[in-house]
Write a protein that holds these residues in place. Structure first.
Motif, mmCIF file in Angstrom:
data_model
loop_
_atom_site.group_PDB
_atom_site.id
_atom_site.type_symbol
_atom_site.label_atom_id
_atom_site.label_comp_id
_atom_site.label_asym_id
_atom_site.label_seq_id
_atom_site.Cartn_x
_atom_site.Cartn_y
_atom_site.Cartn_z
ATOM 1 N N PHE A 1 0.826 -1.202 0.020
ATOM 2 C CA PHE A 1 -0.032 -0.001 0.029
ATOM 3 C C PHE A 1 0.818 1.283 0.277
ATOM 4 O O PHE A 1 0.604 2.163 -0.926
ATOM 5 C CB PHE A 1 -1.016 -0.124 1.211
ATOM 6 N N LEU A 2 1.837 1.269 0.865
ATOM 7 C CA LEU A 2 2.628 2.390 1.108
ATOM 8 C C LEU A 2 3.623 2.643 -0.490
ATOM 9 O O LEU A 2 3.767 3.792 -0.928
ATOM 10 C CB LEU A 2 3.586 2.446 2.314
ATOM 11 N N GLY A 3 3.933 1.506 -0.983
ATOM 12 C CA GLY A 3 4.780 1.773 -2.128
ATOM 13 C C GLY A 3 3.960 2.087 -3.234
ATOM 14 O O GLY A 3 4.441 2.959 -4.063
ATOM 15 N N GLY A 4 2.458 1.564 -3.213
ATOM 16 C CA GLY A 4 1.692 2.256 -4.415
ATOM 17 C C GLY A 4 1.440 3.670 -4.272
ATOM 18 O O GLY A 4 1.252 4.210 -5.280
ATOM 19 N N VAL A 5 1.193 4.107 -2.982
ATOM 20 C CA VAL A 5 1.139 5.483 -2.609
ATOM 21 C C VAL A 5 2.228 6.244 -3.164
ATOM 22 O O VAL A 5 2.115 7.290 -3.900
ATOM 23 C CB VAL A 5 0.604 5.885 -1.301
ATOM 24 N N GLN A 6 3.309 5.760 -2.963
ATOM 25 C CA GLN A 6 4.463 6.672 -3.193
ATOM 26 C C GLN A 6 4.509 6.735 -4.849
ATOM 27 O O GLN A 6 4.893 7.723 -5.502
ATOM 28 C CB GLN A 6 5.827 5.944 -2.751
ATOM 29 N N LEU A 7 4.753 5.547 -5.512
ATOM 30 C CA LEU A 7 4.532 5.445 -6.811
ATOM 31 C C LEU A 7 3.523 6.515 -7.516
ATOM 32 O O LEU A 7 3.710 6.949 -8.576
ATOM 33 C CB LEU A 7 4.306 4.152 -7.587
ATOM 34 N N ILE A 8 2.394 6.319 -7.048
ATOM 35 C CA ILE A 8 1.161 7.166 -7.780
ATOM 36 C C ILE A 8 1.647 8.793 -7.570
ATOM 37 O O ILE A 8 1.483 9.651 -8.395
ATOM 38 C CB ILE A 8 -0.083 6.991 -6.764
ATOM 39 N N CYS A 9 2.142 8.964 -6.424
ATOM 40 C CA CYS A 9 2.635 10.530 -6.257
ATOM 41 C C CYS A 9 3.751 11.023 -7.027
ATOM 42 O O CYS A 9 3.803 12.071 -7.590
ATOM 43 C CB CYS A 9 3.069 10.676 -4.620
#
Length: 314
Positions: A270-278
């Motif tokens: 989840f945290l990795g996905g949020v970082q990639l989206i940003c």
């Protein structure tokens, strides 16, 4: 008064004869002088040659040949740079937008409007998915953008001379023309109409190109995605902090049980996905800033063939 009808063309040779026939019929029923300015956007099917032959038969026909395919937004910009009419009417060569409505656009312009845009009431011959995504795209961009962009309006529109000059002054490389028309202001009026199916051939706008155009619109006229990325980061960090406090208290009060592997993987993904989206959102804006900073020309011409009537006037 002279009306320049601006028609971008990309591999439309099979439909050009019908497009010209209908334009000629409209011009014959109007009191205004007409110029038909075609912009060949690097066609490979003989469209440019056909138009050059047409120009020899009709002095009202002009042709701009771009050095390669730059895309429709650039082709329209090139046409506006060279359009000499008192008003400019934008029309697609595929005849989805009926030329027979041109007199109604001119009548609305005479009422004092600088921009008269066609607003689609229906879109025959297009898929349900394309219609729905277009419908919701306009709603989303108007929520994000500070500049109201008319919903369900494409390139079928009339621009006054001062509106043309205003758009010509905007030389940004990433061009979302519908947004630029709205951004310049001036009095504008909607002209509702029913869009027809293509006269011939297939649309050049696949879903990947439409997605790119949607990104152009959002990133050109809104910084809300950047603010949302910041907000998402704050919310995620706050949630992670609260989750850490919860585990600290549970450890102090009830010992230190080994946390489950699935929950750990879920949190990491989840945290990795949020970082990639940003990072992706930031990258879209950074990439556009990089392209603008190079200050390249919008386009280059392979050939410029103004209408012979215009040459005579000059």
């Amino acid at each position: 008064m002279t009306v320049t009808v601006l028609i971008p063309v990309y591999n439309e040779v099979d439909g050009l004869a019908e497009c010209y026939r209908r334009l000629d019929a409209v011009a014959g029923n109007c009191a205004e002088n007409f110029e038909f300015l075609f912009v060949d956007d690097g066609s490979s099917d003989g469209s440019a040659q056909w138009l050059l032959e047409l120009r020899q038969r009709d002095a009202r026909v002009g042709l701009i040949e771009l050095s390669r395919n730059f895309g429709k937004e650039i082709a329209v910009s090139a046409g506006l740079d060279h359009a000499s009419g008192d008003v400019v009417m934008l029309l697609d060569a595929d005849l989805q937008d009926p030329p027979e409505l041109i007199p109604e656009f001119i009548a609305a312009w005479r009422e004092g409007y600088d921009i008269v845009y066609g607003q689609r009431l229906s879109r025959e011959g297009e898929t349900w998915l394309k219609i729905q995504t277009s419908h919701w795209y306009y709603r989303v961009i108007n929520v994000l953008s500070d500049v109201p962009i008319p919903a369900d309006a494409g390139d079928f529109r009339l621009l006054s001379r001062r509106a043309v000059e205003a758009v010509r002054a905007l030389r940004e490389k990433h061009r979302y023309m519908a947004g630029l028309y709205a951004w310049i202001g001036f009095p504008q009026k909607a002209l509702p109409y029913h869009r027809h199916p293509r006269h011939t051939g297939q649309s050049k706008w696949n879903y990947l190109r439409l997605w790119g155009l949607a990104l152009e619109g959002i990133t050109s006229f809104s910084t809300v995605p950047l603010k949302l990325a910041t907000l998402l980061g704050v919310v995620t960090a706050s949630a992670a902090f609260l989750y850490g406090v919860y585990f600290l208290l549970r450890t102090l009060l009830f010992g230190n049980p080994v946390p489950g592997y699935p929950s750990l993987i879920v949190v990491m993904l989840f945290l990795g996905g949020v970082q990639l989206i940003c990072l992706g959102i930031i990258g879209e804006y950074l990439g556009r800033t990089y392209v603008e900073s190079k200050q390249r020309q919008l386009y280059y011409l392979r050939g410029l063939h103004p209408s012979r009537e215009r040459q005579h006037d000059d």
